[in-house]
Design a protein around this motif. Structure first.
Motif: not given
Length: 683
Positions: A295-296, A316-318, A334-336, A345-346
């Motif tokens: 998240p950080g 893009w977070a994997g 942590a992403i959305i 994005g992811y």
């Protein structure tokens, strides 16, 4: 780093040529894959290369080692089979189906392995068991994933995948993969990629652009994971990417950089956008952030992107779903996050899990059921998401998009694979098939169903169809009117606009009253129901005349059609099938192709393979359909393609036949069929 599961079935295993053993599943970053090599064949396959120098030794069966530096499009015999034909469509974003889907925040990329690096057919194959990607409405970019040290490191997407993606407005990237040493990687291939010519230019950057333009796809995913580099190599990689960026901008291509190699030339997965990779990110359109994000690091990455004038959603977070699919453990907040703007994005790594986790005797219907669960969520309805579902399905977070913005528009709900091929409601071939290039524009929201009573099942069905391999089936006991939402549209109305529904009631269905649902405005807010006007389309009874085409005039309406659906009313069991939906304001005529000819013949164990070519028909045909004309004058369906080249495999001489005769016809947007171009092959 996401926990790997080596014991699970995985295509992350790399087959090393000559070694015959698989590399261990130890890499912390992205690795790529190959199944056992396909048998040697002259049949066209997706293009793949090494940058320049080739491995030592001898390639495995079915593998051809090629150099991209030496490649010339004009001498590539497979290029006509590998060239995409459908232009990238424009997209628009309608009001979301639910209140949690965002219209202008996180988007999704998908890294998908559709087959082996070597031996991946150019035009589909004779099986319905295929990852027929179809939830295009939720993704912004598709990476055609592959490459291995034993086959080739640079992989061009095949034409069927590009054509299907483009029809839905999704760009497709090829892959440049420089593997880790323990997966057969060699630093010389990295040096080959970034080599300069005597004038100081980067010939492989020019070749990557040339290959993308010749094949008709949209850019490259760059994944440099070979260890051992230094600062000098890092500087050359940055200069190479800068040159590729300039060339790609001029050609309208995209670049996505994978978070592995740093500006120091070392391989160090950061799980973040930071000083180690920011310069490489700035030269691309986006960056895939390695799975070890926290998240950080995502929060700081978003800030770092905006600090250099870029959108946080260019990251893009994997999300690794290869082994566990919707059971994967993901820190979605942590992403959305639900209570503040999306962080980044992811990117899904290997969402074809929806097919691969099923038993080997899986059916297309089972695959689509799993795929809907993955993309729409446990409720199977984007308009009523299950808030208790730990899997945060894309439909619950990302607004869908559509390309249905002009007339004429038609769909037969063909998903690009099937157990048979149908023409006008009759079986034209009882052979299994897949070819994404003939996939229709499919409904983006699957399935939004509005009723005060019992909800029927809704889905693609492969047991019968009007055209192609599938149709839409609504089945269940209905005790109140049911509205099934189909396409979100931007279709201008005129006094001549007509909608055609080709539909029927199956055996076992009670009478069902059918109405076309037409909306002329968007809902005011996300999640609000659509205000439909209902136009009678008749009552159908099982055992009647079979397929019926209801022609409905919309001259009482004016403006722009924003949504299309159907409303069914019945009392009891319903099995209602929709085979085709068309919207037009004039009749369509489709011009015939010309110049059909045999360009090559080769004899194999199962018969003669023929390569056919023809000239594109005038206008914008949707695809082409090929038939063999038998000695008795009847036609046998061979296949369909959006390209102007086709391979007829395993051809055998019919009794008394002096020459095998072939015909190709163009098919228009409304599925009108042209006259035929003909040729023959003498035995």
């Amino acid at each position: 780093m996401i926990q790997r599961h080596p014991s699970a079935p995985s295509r992350r295993t790399v087959v090393l040529a000559g070694a015959g053993t698989a590399a261990a599943l130890l890499t912390p970053g992205l690795t790529t894959t190959a199944h056992a090599a396909a048998p040697a064949t002259d049949r066209p396959c997706a293009s793949y290369w090494f940058p320049d120098s080739l491995p030592a030794g001898t390639p495995g069966d079915g593998i051809v080692w090629r150099s991209l530096k030496a490649w010339r499009p004009e001498t590539d015999p497979d290029l006509p089979f590998n060239t995409a034909s459908v232009p990238l469509a424009d997209r628009f974003t309608p009001a979301p189906a639910n209140t949690t889907a965002r219209t202008d925040q996180a988007r999704i990329t998908s890294l998908v392995a559709f087959g082996n690096t070597a031996g991946n057919p150019s035009q589909g194959s004779a099986t319905a068991d295929y990852y027929a990607m179809n939830h295009w409405a939720y993704i912004d970019e598709l990476v055609f994933w592959g490459g291995s040290a034993g086959e080739g490191l640079i992989l061009a997407p095949n034409a069927p995948v590009v054509d299907a993606a483009h029809r839905h407005g999704v760009p497709v990237l090829g892959t440049v993969f420089l593997p880790p040493v323990h997966h057969g990687g060699d630093l010389r291939w990295t040096r080959d990629l970034v080599q300069r010519d005597a004038a100081g230019r980067f010939p492989l950057a020019a070749k990557l652009v040339e290959a993308a333009m010749a094949h008709g796809f949209d850019g490259w995913f760059l994944n440099a994971e070979t260890e051992g580099g230094d600062a000098a190599l890092g500087a050359e990689m940055l200069a190479f990417v800068t040159d590729l960026r300039a060339r790609s901008d001029a050609a309208g291509l995209r670049i996505t950089w994978y978070d592995a190699m740093t500006v120091k030339g070392e391989v160090g997965w950061q799980g973040a956008l930071n000083a180690e990779n920011a310069a490489l990110f700035r030269e691309g359109d986006s960056m895939f952030v390695d799975f070890r994000w926290t998240p950080g690091t995502l929060a700081s990455s978003a800030e770092n992107a905006e600090a250099v004038g870029r959108s946080r959603y260019d990251l893009w977070a994997g999300v690794d779903v290869e082994s566990d699919g919707w059971n994967a453990s993901v820190d979605w907040d942590a992403i959305i996050p639900a209570d503040r703007p999306h962080t980044v994005g992811y990117g899904f790594y290997r969402p074809e899990w929806t097919r691969s986790h099923l038993p080997e005797d899986r059916t297309p219907a089972q695959f689509h059921a799993a795929d809907q669960r993955f993309w729409s969520g446990r409720s199977l309805d984007p308009a009523r998401p299950d808030r208790t579902d730990p899997w945060r399905a894309p439909a619950t977070a990302v607004a869908d998009r559509s390309t249905v913005d002009r007339l004429p528009f038609a769909t037969t709900f063909n998903t690009g694979h099937g157990v048979r091929w149908y023409e006008n409601g009759r079986v034209a071939s009882d052979a299994e098939w897949n070819h994404l290039g003939v996939q229709d524009r499919l409904p983006g929201r699957r399935w939004v169903v509005r009723t005060e009573g019992r909800r029927p099942s809704v889905g693609f069905d492969f047991e019968d169809a009007w055209r192609g391999g599938s149709s839409l089936l609504v089945a269940g006991d209905i005790d109140a009117p049911v509205t099934v939402e189909l396409h979100r549209t931007r279709l201008p109305l005129s006094r001549r606009t007509v909608v055609e529904l080709t539909h029927r009631a199956d055996a076992g269905s009670g009478p069902v009253t059918v109405e076309l649902a037409v909306a002329l405005r968007e809902p005011d807010r996300a999640g609000d129901p659509v205000a439909y006007t209902y136009i009678p389309a008749g009552e159908l009874r099982a055992g009647g005349s079979g397929w019926t085409t209801s022609t409905l005039r919309l001259n009482s309406l004016s403006g722009t059609v924003r949504a299309l659906g159907v409303r069914l009313t019945a009392a009891g069991p319903v099995r209602w099938r929709l085979g085709a939906l068309a919207v037009r304001d004039r009749a369509e005529t489709t011009a015939a192709p010309t110049g059909l000819r045999v360009t090559g013949a080769s004899l194999g164990a199962d018969g003669t393979d023929l390569r056919l070519r023809w000239h594109r028909a005038p206008g914008a045909p949707r695809h082409y359909e090929l038939h063999r004309v038998l000695p008795d004058g009847t036609r046998r369906f061979l296949g369909a393609t959006a390209s102007t080249a086709f391979l007829v495999p395993g051809l055998r001489r019919e009794p008394g036949e002096k020459a095998a005769r072939f015909q190709v016809r163009a098919v228009g947007e409304l599925y009108t069929t042209s006259g035929a171009a003909s040729t023959a092959h003498r035995w």
